[in-house]
Design an enzyme around this catalytic site. Structure first.
Site, mmCIF file in Angstrom:
data_model
loop_
_atom_site.group_PDB
_atom_site.id
_atom_site.type_symbol
_atom_site.label_atom_id
_atom_site.label_comp_id
_atom_site.label_asym_id
_atom_site.label_seq_id
_atom_site.Cartn_x
_atom_site.Cartn_y
_atom_site.Cartn_z
ATOM 1 N N ILE A 60 -14.181 4.039 5.336
ATOM 2 C CA ILE A 60 -15.013 3.825 4.155
ATOM 3 C C ILE A 60 -15.299 2.342 3.944
ATOM 4 O O ILE A 60 -16.395 1.966 3.529
ATOM 5 C CB ILE A 60 -14.329 4.427 2.912
ATOM 6 N N TYR A 106 2.350 7.836 -1.401
ATOM 7 C CA TYR A 106 0.936 7.489 -1.512
ATOM 8 C C TYR A 106 0.417 7.801 -2.919
ATOM 9 O O TYR A 106 -0.254 6.971 -3.541
ATOM 10 C CB TYR A 106 0.135 8.274 -0.467
ATOM 11 N N LYS A 143 -0.994 5.085 -5.726
ATOM 12 C CA LYS A 143 -2.376 5.112 -6.202
ATOM 13 C C LYS A 143 -2.451 5.260 -7.720
ATOM 14 O O LYS A 143 -3.349 4.696 -8.362
ATOM 15 C CB LYS A 143 -3.151 6.242 -5.513
#
Length: 267
Positions: free
Chosen positions: A14, A160, A164
């Site tokens: 991305i 993770y 986040k």
């Protein structure tokens, strides 16, 4: 107007797709990567985009906070102003997630490094700049001890998701702290299970169109839609601003994560 845009983790996925999209609009792109050869390939790819302006490269390993500081210093040495910082770099699964100092590399790269980099680049961003933090639909209540490296998380997905949510929470807190005296800060879930290297390595699937993620990051970086959205979280799965995990609604939890970050990161 041409803008200077720094995108971390922009050698593939991305990040690279976003760099190409923004370069096609004529903006100057500051690419970041942790591998010199991949960084040079990414530079060549972005320079090949029609409309591309200046393309610069910055080498740094974001799992090392000293190198994060050096990255900020390198950008400041070349630029008096930075229009957009996109904190895109992230880690999901690594063979050895615990560093020698006991810290989990997922927390370092996904939570601490973007905080430190943002803090160090605030003078360049001023009140007109934007900070776009790459969040995720994967969010979970964090363990402060794990963030500090005092206990091991173990599970890849849990680490993770915690990292986040912590990123999303400090985005809100920093936006509130700086107010009109700082840049717009937003956290963005670019879309679930897009076809990045992280998805392929983490889940063993090809994933969806990464252009979906590049589109929303470009919008968050430049569009009027995000001009008054400082402190908010945008969920691209539902294509709207939304509340993050309920854990973030507790101001005590927000204060706790920011205090923990500040106890680790020297700014």
């Amino acid at each position: 107007m041409t803008k200077n845009i720094l995108i971390t983790g922009s050698t593939d996925g991305i990040g690279l797709a976003t760099a190409k999209q923004l370069a096609a609009q004529g903006h100057s792109i500051l690419l970041h990567g942790r591998t010199a050869d991949k960084l040079e390939r990414a530079k060549s790819d972005v320079q090949d985009v029609k409309g591309s302006a200046i393309v610069e490269t910055y080498l740094a390993d974001l799992s090392n906070l000293k190198e994060v500081e050096q990255l900020a210093d390198a950008v400041k040495a070349k630029h008096e102003a930075l229009d957009v910082l996109i904190n895109n770099a992230g880690i999901f699964r690594v063979s050895n997630p615990v560093k020698d100092d006991g810290q989990d590399v997922r927390f370092v790269v996904n939570t601490l490094a973007p905080y430190l980099l943002t803090r160090r680049l605030l003078p360049l961003l001023g009140i007109e700049g934007r900070v776009v933090n790459l969040s995720s639909a994967a969010q979970a209540p964090f363990n402060i001890a794990a963030l500090k490296g005092e206990v091991n998380v173990g599970d890849d997905f849990s680490a993770y998701a915690q990292s986040k949510l912590a990123l999303t929470m400090w985005t809100e807190q920093m936006a509130e702290e700086l107010g009109a005296n700082g840049p717009v800060l937003v956290a963005v879930n670019p879309g679930s299970m897009l076809g990045s290297k992280m998805v392929t390595e983490g889940f063993g699937v090809a994933g969806g169109d990464i252009g979906i993620g590049a589109d929303i990051l470009s919008r968050a970086a430049l569009s009027d839609e995000f001009a008054d959205a400082s402190g908010k979280y945008f969920d691209n799965d539902s294509q709207r601003f939304a509340a993050p995990h309920l854990f973030a609604a507790d101001k005590g939890n927000v204060e706790a994560v920011v205090l923990a970050i500040k106890s680790i990161v020297a700014v």
